[in-house]
Design a protein around this motif. Structure first.
Motif, PDB file in Angstrom:
ATOM      1  N   VAL A 178      50.615 -26.570  -0.133  1.00  0.00           N
ATOM      2  CA  VAL A 178      50.548 -28.027  -0.069  1.00  0.00           C
ATOM      3  C   VAL A 178      50.751 -28.445   1.382  1.00  0.00           C
ATOM      4  O   VAL A 178      51.836 -28.282   1.931  1.00  0.00           O
ATOM      5  CB  VAL A 178      51.631 -28.683  -0.960  1.00  0.00           C
TER       6      VAL A 178
ATOM      7  N   ALA B  13      50.299 -31.155 -11.093  1.00  0.00           N
ATOM      8  CA  ALA B  13      50.376 -32.312 -10.204  1.00  0.00           C
ATOM      9  C   ALA B  13      51.614 -32.133  -9.326  1.00  0.00           C
ATOM     10  O   ALA B  13      52.616 -31.563  -9.760  1.00  0.00           O
ATOM     11  CB  ALA B  13      50.471 -33.620 -10.990  1.00  0.00           C
ATOM     12  N   VAL B  14      51.520 -32.619  -8.084  1.00  0.00           N
ATOM     13  CA  VAL B  14      52.616 -32.470  -7.125  1.00  0.00           C
ATOM     14  C   VAL B  14      53.071 -33.845  -6.662  1.00  0.00           C
ATOM     15  O   VAL B  14      52.244 -34.715  -6.371  1.00  0.00           O
ATOM     16  CB  VAL B  14      52.174 -31.627  -5.899  1.00  0.00           C
TER      17      VAL B  14
ATOM     18  N   SER C 279      49.606 -35.377  -5.221  1.00  0.00           N
ATOM     19  CA  SER C 279      48.379 -34.600  -5.149  1.00  0.00           C
ATOM     20  C   SER C 279      47.193 -35.504  -5.499  1.00  0.00           C
ATOM     21  O   SER C 279      47.325 -36.465  -6.249  1.00  0.00           O
ATOM     22  CB  SER C 279      48.438 -33.398  -6.098  1.00  0.00           C
ATOM     23  N   ARG C 280      46.066 -35.208  -4.898  1.00  0.00           N
ATOM     24  CA  ARG C 280      44.818 -35.969  -5.022  1.00  0.00           C
ATOM     25  C   ARG C 280      44.917 -37.352  -4.375  1.00  0.00           C
ATOM     26  O   ARG C 280      43.988 -38.140  -4.470  1.00  0.00           O
ATOM     27  CB  ARG C 280      44.348 -36.072  -6.470  1.00  0.00           C
ATOM     28  N   ASN C 281      46.046 -37.678  -3.755  1.00  0.00           N
ATOM     29  CA  ASN C 281      46.227 -38.928  -3.004  1.00  0.00           C
ATOM     30  C   ASN C 281      45.716 -40.166  -3.744  1.00  0.00           C
ATOM     31  O   ASN C 281      44.911 -40.930  -3.214  1.00  0.00           O
ATOM     32  CB  ASN C 281      45.563 -38.803  -1.628  1.00  0.00           C
TER      33      ASN C 281
ATOM     34  N   ILE D 213      45.923 -27.750  -1.200  1.00  0.00           N
ATOM     35  CA  ILE D 213      45.735 -29.188  -1.351  1.00  0.00           C
ATOM     36  C   ILE D 213      46.383 -29.891  -0.147  1.00  0.00           C
ATOM     37  O   ILE D 213      47.206 -29.312   0.556  1.00  0.00           O
ATOM     38  CB  ILE D 213      46.316 -29.742  -2.677  1.00  0.00           C
TER      39      ILE D 213
ATOM     40  N   ILE E  24      48.291 -33.619   0.994  1.00  0.00           N
ATOM     41  CA  ILE E  24      48.897 -34.882   0.556  1.00  0.00           C
ATOM     42  C   ILE E  24      49.204 -35.724   1.778  1.00  0.00           C
ATOM     43  O   ILE E  24      49.853 -35.258   2.728  1.00  0.00           O
ATOM     44  CB  ILE E  24      50.183 -34.633  -0.272  1.00  0.00           C
TER      45      ILE E  24
END
Length: 151
Positions: free
Chosen positions: A34, A90-91, A118-120, A144, A146
């Motif tokens: 991450v 998910a983070v 995650s996925r902003n 990923i 962020i």
């Protein structure tokens, strides 16, 4: 008849190999890296939590699959999680400037420290749903990024 038998045996062999390769991939232990960007300073630490389901996402500490807090040494900062099975995760991340391991907020519940997911996903009136932040770990290495947000 012999030709049909050969075709059936060949077909079974191909299907067996495909099934074995899919099951072998599903049983791996993946690594998630991450990258956290957008830190406004190097004070404190960054804490990241990995969730495997919507239950407790993003703040229930008892529902976290893995979590880490690390001192900020560089920007962007990378936190790595090991031994993740194939699946959806998910983070949630926050910049813990005062090292208390809590995302501090004001009297109105607005975070005083930077945070991200995650996925902003776009942040409107509250934290995103798990489905808005979920991503798939389907190989040995998943990366990923962020971007932290501050109010």
């Amino acid at each position: 008849m012999l030709k049909g038998l050969r075709v059936n045996i060949l077909l079974l062999a191909v299907l067996g190999n495909l099934a074995w390769s899919f099951s072998a991939r599903a049983n791996f232990n993946g690594k998630l890296s991450v990258e956290i960007d957008g830190l406004k300073n190097k004070e404190g630490q960054v804490c990241a939590s990995v969730f495997a389901s919507s239950e407790g996402f993003p703040s229930d500490r008892d529902r976290v699959l893995q979590k880490q807090c690390i001192k900020i040494t560089a920007t962007p900062l990378t936190i790595t999680f090991e031994n993740l099975k194939a699946g959806s995760y998910a983070v949630a991340v926050f910049h813990d400037q005062n090292n208390d391991r809590i995302l501090n907020s004001n009297a109105f519940g607005i975070p005083k420290e930077g945070f991200g997911f995650s996925r902003n996903p776009e942040i409107r009136t509250g934290a995103p749903k798990f489905s808005e932040a979920a991503f798939l770990v389907a190989g040995p290495n998943t990366n990923i990024q962020i971007q932290l947000k501050y109010f």
